[in-house]
Motif scaffolding. Structure first.
Motif, short mmCIF file in Angstrom:
data_model
loop_
_atom_site.label_atom_id
_atom_site.label_comp_id
_atom_site.label_asym_id
_atom_site.label_seq_id
_atom_site.Cartn_x
_atom_site.Cartn_y
_atom_site.Cartn_z
N LYS A 19 0.81 -1.22 0.00
CA LYS A 19 0.00 0.00 0.00
C LYS A 19 0.84 1.27 0.00
O LYS A 19 0.30 2.37 -0.11
CB LYS A 19 -0.92 0.02 1.23
N ARG A 94 -7.11 2.83 10.76
CA ARG A 94 -7.83 1.58 10.51
C ARG A 94 -7.93 1.21 9.03
O ARG A 94 -8.03 0.04 8.70
CB ARG A 94 -9.23 1.66 11.12
N ASP A 95 -7.88 2.19 8.13
CA ASP A 95 -7.96 1.90 6.70
C ASP A 95 -6.66 2.19 5.97
O ASP A 95 -6.63 2.17 4.73
CB ASP A 95 -9.09 2.72 6.06
N ALA A 96 -5.62 2.45 6.72
CA ALA A 96 -4.38 2.93 6.10
C ALA A 96 -3.40 1.83 5.72
O ALA A 96 -2.46 2.07 4.96
CB ALA A 96 -3.69 3.92 7.04
#
Length: 268
Positions: A19, A94-96
């Motif tokens: 990511k 939390r979404d990283a």
């Protein structure tokens, strides 16, 4: 102007390297440092002065299970509830693709990079005739059969303090090519090959370049003794390909009083 007293924290993080474009903040790419700073600013608000530094500067695609970083936070907010502080960070992360799983208060002169005397990595290889849809971003798929014994024989020739020019990428900015390679061991568990690596510090792409040459030995392209020939030749062009980034994991950072994995264990 009110003076805000600060506390330096050592934080242990894990992240999915697929990511991110590495650790260090960049102008035109998303990085782990940017994700951490964004979460910190949401907690610290106008008082935020994160001053982040990391034990290692990982490349694009490289993962971490126990990377240690440091940051300066508002002391009163930290003392109010250390566990709540970590939970707050993880809420905003939390979404990283990154998570904090250990925090320890340290002295304000502690430095995550400069105080670290040993860094540890693992490299993961999926060794099967067909690839895996589950692990294609977590391991290097090598379809040729690997010989773990020959890979370990090859590894034994380069453990110790040496000039690692052969395994140093052209963009390396280190002042000198000497490093002390303390651990280089290959383990097999079914289709999984795990290469444990530890050193005082690493040159640019050093681990991935070493792994590429170990695999060349493992598939029978070279004999194990050739690893010593490569090392002494100090010629990057003579070595094998650079192993892909997505198989590499930063697994621990050691300091005089603690390690990243020890801090993580303290949090339960």
């Amino acid at each position: 102007m009110i003076h805000v007293q600060r506390q330096r924290l050592a934080m242990v993080i894990e992240f999915d390297g697929s990511k991110f474009h590495g650790w260090q903040r960049q102008d035109n790419a998303y990085t782990v440092q940017e994700a951490m700073e964004t979460a910190m600013f949401k907690i610290e608000g106008s008082d935020a002065e994160p001053c982040f530094a990391a034990a290692g500067r990982t490349d694009t695609g490289v993962h971490a299970t126990h990377m240690l970083i440091h940051a300066d936070v508002v002391k009163s907010r930290w003392l109010d509830s250390p566990h709540a502080y970590m939970k707050g960070l993880n809420f905003h992360l939390r979404d990283a693709g990154v998570l904090v799983h250990g925090i320890k208060a340290v002295s304000n002169d502690f430095h995550a990079r400069f105080d670290c005397f040993e860094r540890r990595y693992q490299y993961k290889i999926w060794n099967r005739s067909v690839s895996s849809v589950l692990y294609n971003k977590q391991a290097w798929w090598v379809f040729q059969t690997l010989d773990v014994e020959k890979m370990n024989q090859a590894a034994s020739f380069i453990v110790g303090k040496h000039d690692f020019t052969t395994f140093r990428a052209s963009g390396c900015q280190a002042n000198a090519p000497e490093r002390e390679l303390k651990v280089l061991q290959v383990k097999q568990d079914g289709h999984w090959f795990t290469i444990d690596v530890a050193a005082d510090a690493f040159l640019y792409h050093m681990v991935r370049n070493i792994v590429g040459s170990l695999v060349a030995v493992g598939i029978g392209r070279w004999q194990p003794e050739y690893m010593q020939t490569l090392l002494l030749g100090k010629n990057r062009c003579a070595a094998a390909q650079t192993a892909p980034a997505h198989g590499l994991y930063f697994t621990d950072a050691l300091y005089p009083a603690f390690s990243a994995q020890e801090i993580s264990g303290l949090m339960g």
